[in-house]
Scaffold this active site. Sequence first.
Site: not given
Length: 359
Positions: A217, A89, A157, A82, A126, A86
């Site tokens: 969510c 993460c 989700c 990614c 999810c 963050c």
Amino acid sequence: MQAHPAEGVAGATPSTELDTNGEGGGPALDEVRTDWTRAEIAALFDLPFTELVFRAAEVHRTHHAHGQVQLATLLSIKTGGCPEDCGYCSQSAHADTGLTATKLMDVRAVLQAAAQAKDAGSQRFCMGAAWRNLKDRDMDAICAMVEGVRAMGLETCMTLGMLEPHQARRLADAGLDYYNHNIDTSPERYGEVISTRTFADRLETLENVREAGINVCCGGIVGMGETREDRVGFVHALATLPRHPESVPVNALVPVKGTPLGDMLADTPMAKIDDIEFVRTVAVARITMPMSTVRLSAGRESMGEATQALCFLAGANSIFTGDKLLTTGNRGDSADAALFAKLGLTPLAGEEPMRAAAE
């Protein structure tokens, strides 16, 4: 590392004034508000612990099935690589965790995992992809996953990063029940955790999800070295959205070696949120968002049974089952079944209150 805000309850109106002596005066148990002030939320955090948990339990029993906890399963359908930075993460390309990036999973493999989750008792499935934003080229596969999982009778989700309005509409047409997009922390601390997107970007995606008619969510992570005031701001940001999230995940940071926060906090154990403060955060979320499902998410594998029991007493009523959450460990189905048996809890059988009320 907890800093208590100096502000009191001066900003509270007479009808919602909080009595910190535990002698009444709080908001009605059936009242759903989106006009909470930071002063009111800070006053809740400052209540004596047993009084706070008692109030949260009262609110919970007013709106939710007592003794029932929703079981959900989270699968990483595209791992690592990614471009976001963050700080918590392990899937960030900026982190040095040794994680190998993968391509988007095959639809059939995802549906097989969903079937296994259903057999294990999960109500919601999810799916998370380590993307900054969803690409239109992946939309057909993503929608096929949603449609296939829904056909099994599971709630669906997705968490795929930022969404454009047309993408949210397409997911809604496919039948997506929930979209997860966490705000992570308070607006003030956000820039210290993430620099590649803004807090406003997060809110824009939430608006796109709402406009498409998908349930939201949205929660965040505590234990990132933040202060009590940051936790007040985090809850305030969620509780003052035009409509509360139907689902509010509360994560405890899992420090991963090779991530900025994992490395920074590895040698500073005092920075870790203590169990009582974590339960306080759950309780305040329950009181301020009374009809939302509050989920214990990441970090449960390091929590003792007593801490989890207190969280359930304080209004948490959903957990992720299984051995893994995306790339970090989880307690596992057998450990959760043993805990449920010890506490007398059962899996949620009905529908969540906010969804039922909207029908």
